[in-house]
Design a protein around this motif. Structure first.
Motif, PDB file in Angstrom:
ATOM      1  N   ASP A 229       2.576 -20.762   3.154  1.00  0.00           N
ATOM      2  CA  ASP A 229       3.881 -21.435   3.563  1.00  0.00           C
ATOM      3  C   ASP A 229       4.879 -21.210   3.195  1.00  0.00           C
ATOM      4  OD1 ASP A 229       4.972 -23.456   5.390  1.00  0.00           O
ATOM      5  OD2 ASP A 229       4.838 -24.883   4.200  1.00  0.00           O
ATOM      6  N   GLU A 230       6.197 -20.390   4.173  1.00  0.00           N
ATOM      7  CA  GLU A 230       8.029 -20.536   3.636  1.00  0.00           C
ATOM      8  C   GLU A 230       7.700 -18.747   2.928  1.00  0.00           C
ATOM      9  OE1 GLU A 230       9.709 -23.238   1.499  1.00  0.00           O
ATOM     10  OE2 GLU A 230       9.302 -24.822   2.628  1.00  0.00           O
ATOM     11  N   LEU A 231       7.122 -18.236   3.595  1.00  0.00           N
ATOM     12  CA  LEU A 231       6.354 -16.785   3.263  1.00  0.00           C
ATOM     13  C   LEU A 231       7.858 -15.660   2.606  1.00  0.00           C
ATOM     14  CD1 LEU A 231       4.228 -14.747   2.797  1.00  0.00           C
ATOM     15  CD2 LEU A 231       4.927 -13.125   4.781  1.00  0.00           C
ATOM     16  N   GLU A 232       8.996 -16.006   3.556  1.00  0.00           N
ATOM     17  CA  GLU A 232      10.009 -16.022   2.889  1.00  0.00           C
ATOM     18  C   GLU A 232      10.891 -16.312   1.357  1.00  0.00           C
ATOM     19  OE1 GLU A 232      11.888 -18.677   5.690  1.00  0.00           O
ATOM     20  OE2 GLU A 232       9.567 -18.565   5.560  1.00  0.00           O
ATOM     21  N   ALA A 233      10.586 -17.117   1.234  1.00  0.00           N
ATOM     22  CA  ALA A 233      10.426 -17.679   0.003  1.00  0.00           C
ATOM     23  C   ALA A 233       9.747 -17.089  -1.192  1.00  0.00           C
ATOM     24  CB  ALA A 233       9.643 -19.440  -0.222  1.00  0.00           C
ATOM     25  N   LEU A 234       8.726 -15.866  -0.981  1.00  0.00           N
ATOM     26  CA  LEU A 234       8.091 -15.180  -1.868  1.00  0.00           C
ATOM     27  C   LEU A 234       8.732 -13.882  -2.760  1.00  0.00           C
ATOM     28  CD1 LEU A 234       5.340 -16.054  -3.258  1.00  0.00           C
ATOM     29  CD2 LEU A 234       4.562 -13.316  -1.310  1.00  0.00           C
ATOM     30  N   PRO A 235       8.600 -14.223  -4.225  1.00  0.00           N
ATOM     31  CA  PRO A 235       9.706 -13.166  -4.704  1.00  0.00           C
ATOM     32  C   PRO A 235       9.386 -11.972  -3.822  1.00  0.00           C
ATOM     33  CG  PRO A 235       9.622 -14.725  -6.610  1.00  0.00           C
ATOM     34  CD  PRO A 235       8.477 -15.121  -5.354  1.00  0.00           C
ATOM     35  N   GLU A 236      10.209 -11.044  -4.018  1.00  0.00           N
ATOM     36  CA  GLU A 236      10.236  -9.382  -3.689  1.00  0.00           C
ATOM     37  C   GLU A 236       8.444  -9.192  -3.802  1.00  0.00           C
ATOM     38  OE1 GLU A 236       9.803  -4.971  -2.142  1.00  0.00           O
ATOM     39  OE2 GLU A 236      10.667  -6.535  -4.557  1.00  0.00           O
ATOM     40  N   PRO A 237       8.386  -8.928  -5.327  1.00  0.00           N
ATOM     41  CA  PRO A 237       7.470  -8.268  -6.276  1.00  0.00           C
ATOM     42  C   PRO A 237       6.020  -8.875  -6.243  1.00  0.00           C
ATOM     43  CG  PRO A 237       9.790  -8.824  -7.992  1.00  0.00           C
ATOM     44  CD  PRO A 237       9.926  -9.332  -6.720  1.00  0.00           C
ATOM     45  N   LEU A 238       6.355 -10.040  -5.286  1.00  0.00           N
ATOM     46  CA  LEU A 238       4.909 -10.934  -5.387  1.00  0.00           C
ATOM     47  C   LEU A 238       4.669 -10.876  -3.972  1.00  0.00           C
ATOM     48  CD1 LEU A 238       5.401 -14.319  -6.793  1.00  0.00           C
ATOM     49  CD2 LEU A 238       4.115 -12.137  -7.990  1.00  0.00           C
ATOM     50  N   GLN A 239       5.212 -10.318  -3.325  1.00  0.00           N
ATOM     51  CA  GLN A 239       5.163 -10.008  -1.992  1.00  0.00           C
ATOM     52  C   GLN A 239       4.650  -8.498  -1.765  1.00  0.00           C
ATOM     53  OE1 GLN A 239       8.777 -10.510   1.368  1.00  0.00           O
ATOM     54  NE2 GLN A 239       9.061 -11.955  -0.166  1.00  0.00           N
ATOM     55  N   LEU A 240       5.125  -7.410  -2.718  1.00  0.00           N
ATOM     56  CA  LEU A 240       4.784  -6.178  -2.696  1.00  0.00           C
ATOM     57  C   LEU A 240       3.043  -6.647  -3.552  1.00  0.00           C
ATOM     58  CD1 LEU A 240       4.367  -2.948  -2.439  1.00  0.00           C
ATOM     59  CD2 LEU A 240       5.734  -3.121  -4.857  1.00  0.00           C
ATOM     60  N   ARG A 241       2.249  -7.358  -4.120  1.00  0.00           N
ATOM     61  CA  ARG A 241       1.344  -7.639  -4.911  1.00  0.00           C
ATOM     62  C   ARG A 241       0.535  -8.110  -4.362  1.00  0.00           C
ATOM     63  NH1 ARG A 241       2.476 -10.518 -11.036  1.00  0.00           N
ATOM     64  NH2 ARG A 241      -0.245  -9.916 -11.081  1.00  0.00           N
ATOM     65  N   LEU A 242       1.053  -8.874  -3.051  1.00  0.00           N
ATOM     66  CA  LEU A 242       0.595  -9.760  -1.285  1.00  0.00           C
ATOM     67  C   LEU A 242      -0.068  -8.824  -1.212  1.00  0.00           C
ATOM     68  CD1 LEU A 242      -0.647 -12.502  -0.315  1.00  0.00           C
ATOM     69  CD2 LEU A 242       1.750 -12.590   0.386  1.00  0.00           C
ATOM     70  N   LEU A 243       0.689  -7.330  -0.896  1.00  0.00           N
ATOM     71  CA  LEU A 243       0.485  -6.979   0.298  1.00  0.00           C
ATOM     72  C   LEU A 243      -0.515  -5.602  -0.196  1.00  0.00           C
ATOM     73  CD1 LEU A 243       0.918  -5.670   2.871  1.00  0.00           C
ATOM     74  CD2 LEU A 243       2.867  -3.681   1.643  1.00  0.00           C
ATOM     75  N   ALA A 244      -0.862  -5.534  -1.355  1.00  0.00           N
ATOM     76  CA  ALA A 244      -1.888  -4.732  -1.894  1.00  0.00           C
ATOM     77  C   ALA A 244      -3.285  -5.244  -1.857  1.00  0.00           C
ATOM     78  CB  ALA A 244      -1.583  -4.377  -3.411  1.00  0.00           C
ATOM     79  N   LEU A 245      -3.547  -6.688  -2.699  1.00  0.00           N
ATOM     80  CA  LEU A 245      -4.503  -7.506  -2.189  1.00  0.00           C
ATOM     81  C   LEU A 245      -4.681  -7.711  -0.936  1.00  0.00           C
ATOM     82  CD1 LEU A 245      -4.078 -10.726  -4.875  1.00  0.00           C
ATOM     83  CD2 LEU A 245      -5.086  -8.643  -5.061  1.00  0.00           C
ATOM     84  N   ILE A 246      -4.170  -8.025   0.133  1.00  0.00           N
ATOM     85  CA  ILE A 246      -4.682  -7.936   1.271  1.00  0.00           C
ATOM     86  C   ILE A 246      -5.327  -6.406   2.414  1.00  0.00           C
ATOM     87  CG2 ILE A 246      -3.915  -8.468   3.804  1.00  0.00           C
ATOM     88  CD1 ILE A 246      -1.592  -9.908   3.017  1.00  0.00           C
ATOM     89  N   TYR A 279       4.514  -6.191   8.779  1.00  0.00           N
ATOM     90  CA  TYR A 279       3.956  -5.152   9.710  1.00  0.00           C
ATOM     91  C   TYR A 279       2.384  -5.606   9.677  1.00  0.00           C
ATOM     92  CZ  TYR A 279       8.038  -3.703  11.369  1.00  0.00           C
ATOM     93  OH  TYR A 279       9.322  -3.193  12.487  1.00  0.00           O
ATOM     94  N   ARG A 280       2.232  -5.772   8.369  1.00  0.00           N
ATOM     95  CA  ARG A 280       0.475  -6.486   7.843  1.00  0.00           C
ATOM     96  C   ARG A 280       0.129  -7.423   8.327  1.00  0.00           C
ATOM     97  NH1 ARG A 280      -3.683  -7.112   8.316  1.00  0.00           N
ATOM     98  NH2 ARG A 280      -5.427  -5.713   6.512  1.00  0.00           N
ATOM     99  N   ILE A 281       0.606  -8.660   8.270  1.00  0.00           N
ATOM    100  CA  ILE A 281       0.439 -10.430   8.679  1.00  0.00           C
ATOM    101  C   ILE A 281       0.392  -9.903   9.957  1.00  0.00           C
ATOM    102  CG2 ILE A 281       0.680 -12.502   8.532  1.00  0.00           C
ATOM    103  CD1 ILE A 281       1.293 -12.374   6.100  1.00  0.00           C
ATOM    104  N   ASN A 282       1.894  -9.829  11.098  1.00  0.00           N
ATOM    105  CA  ASN A 282       2.070  -9.643  12.001  1.00  0.00           C
ATOM    106  C   ASN A 282       0.839  -9.229  13.275  1.00  0.00           C
ATOM    107  OD1 ASN A 282       3.690 -10.386  14.457  1.00  0.00           O
ATOM    108  ND2 ASN A 282       4.511  -9.249  14.297  1.00  0.00           N
ATOM    109  N   VAL A 283      -0.122  -9.210  13.068  1.00  0.00           N
ATOM    110  CA  VAL A 283      -0.822  -9.492  14.146  1.00  0.00           C
ATOM    111  C   VAL A 283      -1.211 -10.085  14.880  1.00  0.00           C
ATOM    112  CG1 VAL A 283      -3.527  -8.737  14.243  1.00  0.00           C
ATOM    113  CG2 VAL A 283      -3.005  -8.277  12.167  1.00  0.00           C
ATOM    114  N   ALA A 284      -1.175 -11.481  14.814  1.00  0.00           N
ATOM    115  CA  ALA A 284      -0.745 -12.708  15.932  1.00  0.00           C
ATOM    116  C   ALA A 284       0.375 -12.997  15.741  1.00  0.00           C
ATOM    117  CB  ALA A 284      -2.099 -13.025  16.877  1.00  0.00           C
TER     118      ALA A 284
END
Length: 419
Positions: A229-246, A279-284
Motif C-alpha cells: 500500500d502507498e508504494l510512492e511512500a517507499l524511500p528510493e533506495p528501498l524501491q531499488l531493492r524491491l525491484l531487484a527482489l521482484i 514498469y515492472r509492477i504495472n502489468v495490469a
C-alpha cells in the motif's frame, strides 16, 4: 406452525401467560418456559428471536441464564425483567450484555416496543452475518465492492478478468476508495484463494524493517499475495531493492499488488517513484473511482454502512430526513468511501456530522481520539445533562422529554456516574 420469535422465561405462570397474550395480540409469535434450564437448550445461533427473561427465578436465575447464553450464543438479544427495586442487578444485566430491561409491572405497549426493537437488531445482525459469510467465502463481487454505477460495474468486470491470472497489478485511487479491499477481492477470486494475503504499508518501512518485512515474504515459496500500500511512500533506495527482489522472485513467490494514490507519471516526474519499478509492477492497472464519480452509489453505500453499524453497536436505526441528506449531496468527499463510513457511524451513534459543501468533515466534538464506546457515553451524558437542565432538575419531566421511563433514567444516571 410459525416459529416463535420470542421466548418468555418466567416461573410466574400468570405473568408468563399475560406476557404471551400481549405479544400474540401484537402479532409477535412467542412461547413460554417456566425455567431457564428448559429454555437454554432451545437457543441456537441462527434463531432470529429474542429472549425475555425474569431475573429472579429458582434454580438457574436470570443472570446465570444470560451469562450462559452469552457464552454460547452471544448474538441472541436478552430483555431482562426485574422487580423488587433491584436497580443494581438491572445495571449488571446491561453490562453483561442484555439488550434492555423491563420493570414489573410493565406497560404492554412498552413491552411490545422493546421487543420489536430487539427483534429489529437481531434481524440486522443475521443480515450482516450472512453478508460476512458471503464475503469470507469469496461470494458475489457486487456484495463486496458495492455500487450500481457504471464505473463500479466496470471495476468489478476488470477484477474478474485479472483475478485468475498470475500477474502483478497496480491499483490507482485516492485515499479511502477501497484499494486494499479490491486487492483482497483479487486474491479471494484467484485460484490460490487459500494462500496467504499479506498487507504492508510502505510508509512504515525503514531500512531496519526491510529484511523481516519484505525480503522474507518475497523470498517465500507459498504463493499468495503481497499487497504494498502507498508504494510512492517507499524511500528510493528501498524501491531499488524491491525491484531487484521482484526480478529474482521464483515462480512460486507471492503475487505483487501495489497501490498509488497519485498519478504515476506525476510521481515519476517528481522523483517519488522509480520508472523501472513502475514498469515492472504495472502489468495490469486498475483505477478505483472516487465517490464523486459514482453517480447515486452514495446513498446505496450509506444505507449499507448504517445497517452494518446498527448491527455492530446494537442500536436502533436512526431517523434519516431529507434535510440531513442535503449536505451529503453537496459534499466533495475527500476521504471517499472511508469518510462516508465514518458519517454512517456518527448517524447511528447520534453524533453531529457538521458537513458543509466543498469541505471535509469537521472534527467531532468529542475528539478523534475517543473510542466509539467513550464517544457514546459522553454523548449520552451531555444529552441527559441537557434534559435535566431543561426540566429544572426534575427527573420525571426529563424522562418524559426523553421518551423513556423514569426508572430507566435513574439507572442510566447511576451507570454514567451522574446520580
Amino acid at each position: 406452525m410459525t416459529e416463535p420469535l420470542v421466548y418468555i422465561v418466567d416461573d410466574d405462570d400468570d405473568l408468563r401467560e399475560a406476557v404471551l397474550d400481549t405479544l400474540e395480540d401484537a402479532g409477535l409469535p412467542a412461547t413460554g418456559f417456566c425455567s431457564a434450564n428448559l429454555a437454554l437448550p432451545q437457543l441456537n445461533p441462527e434463531w432470529p428471536g429474542v429472549v425475555v427473561s425474569d431475573i429472579r427465578m429458582p434454580g438457574m436465575g436470570g443472570m446465570e441464564f444470560l451469562r450462559a447464553a452469552q457464552d454460547q450464543y452471544p448474538e441472541v438479544p436478552f430483555v431482562m425483567i426485574t422487580g423488587h427495586g433491584d436497580v443494581q442487578t438491572a445495571i449488571s444485566a446491561m453490562k453483561a450484555g442484555a439488550f434492555d430491561f423491563l420493570e414489573k409491572p410493565t406497560r404492554p405497549e412498552y413491552l411490545v416496543d422493546v421487543v420489536r426493537r430487539a427483534l429489529e437488531m437481531r434481524r440486522l445482525q443475521i443480515e450482516n452475518s450472512n453478508l460476512k459469510n458471503i464475503v469470507a467465502g469469496g461470494g458475489a463481487l457486487k456484495t463486496r465492492l458495492i455500487g450500481r454505477s457504471k464505473v463500479m460495474r466496470a471495476l468489478r468486470k476488470e477484477i474478474l478478468a485479472v483475478a485468475p491470472l498470475k500477474v502483478d497489478i497496480l491499483l490507482l485511487g485516492e485515499t479511502g476508495t477501497g484499494k486494499e479491499l479490491a486487492a483482497q477481492c483479487i486474491h479471494d477470486l484467484s485460484p490460490g484463494a487459500e494462500t496467504q494475503f499479506q498487507t504492508l504499508n510502505c510508509g512504515t518501512l525503514t531500512e531496519d524493517k526491510w529484511l523481516t518485512e519484505i525480503e522474507a515474504r518475497l523470498g517465500g515459496a507459498d504463493g499468495g499475495v503481497l499487497f504494498l500500500d502507498e508504494l510512492e511512500a517507499l524511500p528510493e533506495p528501498l524501491q531499488l531493492r524491491l525491484l531487484a527482489l521482484i526480478e529474482v522472485r521464483g515462480i512460486d513467490g507471492p503475487r505483487i499488488i501495489a497501490s498509488l494514490q497519485t498519478d504515476p507519471s506525476q510521481l515519476i516526474a517528481d522523483g517519488r517513484l522509480r520508472a523501472d519499478l513502475f514498469y515492472r509492477i504495472n502489468v495490469a492497472q486498475i483505477s478505483l473511482p472516487p465517490l464523486t464519480e459514482r453517480e447515486n452509489d452514495l446513498f446505496v453505500l450509506l444505507e449499507f454502512f448504517i445497517r452494518d453499524a446498527v448491527a455492530r453497536h446494537r442500536l436502533k436505526l436512526p431517523e434519516i430526513t431529507q434535510e440531513m441528506l442535503k449536505p451529503l449531496r453537496a459534499h466533495t468527499w475527500p476521504g471517499n468511501v472511508r469518510e462516508l463510513r465514518n458519517v454512517a457511524e456518527k448517524m447511528v451513534i447520534g453524533l453531529p456530522l457538521s458537513l458543509s459543501a466543498g469541505t471535509s468533515d469537521a472534527k467531532a466534538p468529542f475528539g478523534t481520539e475517543d473510542s466509539y464506546d467513550d464517544a457514546m457515553a459522553r454523548f449520552e451524558k451531555a444529552m441527559l445533562r441537557y434534559a435535566l437542565m431543561q426540566a429544572g432538575g426534575r427527573k420525571g419531566i426529563a424522562a418524559e422529554s426523553l421518551g423513556i421511563p423514569r426508572k430507566r433514567l435513574y439507572l442510566r444516571l447511576k451507570a454514567l456516574g451522574l446520580d
